[in-house]
Design an enzyme around this catalytic site. Sequence first.
Site, PDB file in Angstrom:
ATOM      1  N   LYS A 178      23.696   5.775 -38.648  1.00 37.91           N
ATOM      2  CA  LYS A 178      22.322   5.284 -38.639  1.00 37.91           C
ATOM      3  C   LYS A 178      21.852   4.995 -40.064  1.00 37.91           C
ATOM      4  CE  LYS A 178      20.794   8.940 -36.631  1.00 37.91           C
ATOM      5  NZ  LYS A 178      20.053   9.978 -35.897  1.00 37.91           N
ATOM      6  N   THR A 210       7.257   8.672 -38.607  1.00 31.10           N
ATOM      7  CA  THR A 210       8.628   8.525 -38.124  1.00 31.10           C
ATOM      8  C   THR A 210       9.192   9.855 -37.621  1.00 31.10           C
ATOM      9  OG1 THR A 210       9.432   8.841 -40.392  1.00 31.10           O
ATOM     10  CG2 THR A 210       9.128   6.569 -39.635  1.00 31.10           C
ATOM     11  N   GLY A 212      10.677  12.452 -35.375  1.00 26.01           N
ATOM     12  CA  GLY A 212      11.399  12.373 -34.115  1.00 26.01           C
ATOM     13  C   GLY A 212      12.235  11.124 -33.933  1.00 26.01           C
ATOM     14  N   THR A 213      12.401  10.337 -34.986  1.00 26.02           N
ATOM     15  CA  THR A 213      13.132   9.081 -34.855  1.00 26.02           C
ATOM     16  C   THR A 213      14.570   9.293 -34.387  1.00 26.02           C
ATOM     17  OG1 THR A 213      11.798   8.117 -36.623  1.00 26.02           O
ATOM     18  CG2 THR A 213      13.834   6.996 -36.073  1.00 26.02           C
ATOM     19  N   GLY A 214      15.283  10.221 -35.040  1.00 25.39           N
ATOM     20  CA  GLY A 214      16.677  10.457 -34.683  1.00 25.39           C
ATOM     21  C   GLY A 214      16.834  11.005 -33.279  1.00 25.39           C
ATOM     22  N   CYS A 215      15.969  11.948 -32.910  1.00 31.32           N
ATOM     23  CA  CYS A 215      16.007  12.506 -31.558  1.00 31.32           C
ATOM     24  C   CYS A 215      15.789  11.407 -30.527  1.00 31.32           C
ATOM     25  CB  CYS A 215      14.908  13.562 -31.384  1.00 31.32           C
ATOM     26  SG  CYS A 215      14.956  14.931 -32.557  1.00 31.32           S
TER      27      CYS A 215
END
Length: 270
Positions: A178, A210, A212-215
Amino acid sequence: MSRQVPIALTIAGSDSSGGAGIQADLKTFSALGVYGASVITALTAQNTRGVSAIHDVPDAFIAAQMDAVFSDLAVNAVKIGMLSRPGAIRTVAEGLTRHGAGPVVLDPVMVAASGARLLADDSLNDLKAVLIPLAHLITPNLPEAAELLGGTVAESEDDMRRQGEALLALGAGAVLMKGGHGSGPESVDLLITPGEVTRFAARRHPSRNTHGTGCTLSSAIAAGLAGGSDLKTAVARAKAYISGAIAAADELDIGSGHGPVHHFFELWGK
C-alpha cells in the site's frame, strides 16, 4: 423469502472511538453488502487523538470466539487486524487451521496512525513464521513492509515491488504493497503475486481524517472475496471504495484529531 448473504469475519482489536479496528471492519462489511461477524483480540481505549490503553483478550477466549463463529456461521472470508502478542497470533493461526478458514486477508497492524505501537516487539517473528503463510493476501503499508523485512521504507515503485516479492517469499499467497504513506499526486498500490505485478492508482486526497484507512481497505478486500470476486477484482473495488471514503471524510466532524474515513459515503449522501 430469505436469501443467502455472504459472511466475512474480522479478527481484530476494538477501537472505542469507532474509526478503526473491529468497528471499521464491520462498517465496511455492511456498506458493501456483506454480513459481518467478529472475534475481538484486544480492547483499546482510543479516540481520534491516540491510544491511551490496551487490554488484551485472553488467548482461550479468542479461541472460544473463533469456535463459536465457525461452528455456526458459513464464513466466506476472514480479515485479520491487530494481534499484539505471540500467544494471540498462535491462537488465531491454530483456529484458522482447525476450521479450514479461507481466504484470509492479513493486515499486519503494527503502529496506529497516532504513533502508538500495537504489536509487541516479541511478536514479529511469530507473525512472519506462523500467520503470514496462512494468508491468501497480506496488506502492509510501506513502514510495515520495511519492519517485516528489517529494511528501509520503500521510496519508489521499484522498491515496493522488490519488497513485495521478498514478503511473498515468506509464504503468503499474495502481497498488496500500500502506497498511502508515499508522496506524489497518486496513491499507488502494487499487488504482487507469483510472476505478476498489478498496479492500482488513485488520486491522492489531502485530509487529516484518515483514521482506519488500512483496516477499511483490507476489510473491503475481504468483503469482495466473501462475495465471490477474484483477488484482482476485490482489490480494485476496495481501492475505489477507500478512495471514496477518504475523499468524503471531511464531510464528517468526528473528534478533534485524525478523524475517521466516511464508511457510508455512498449511502448517507443519497
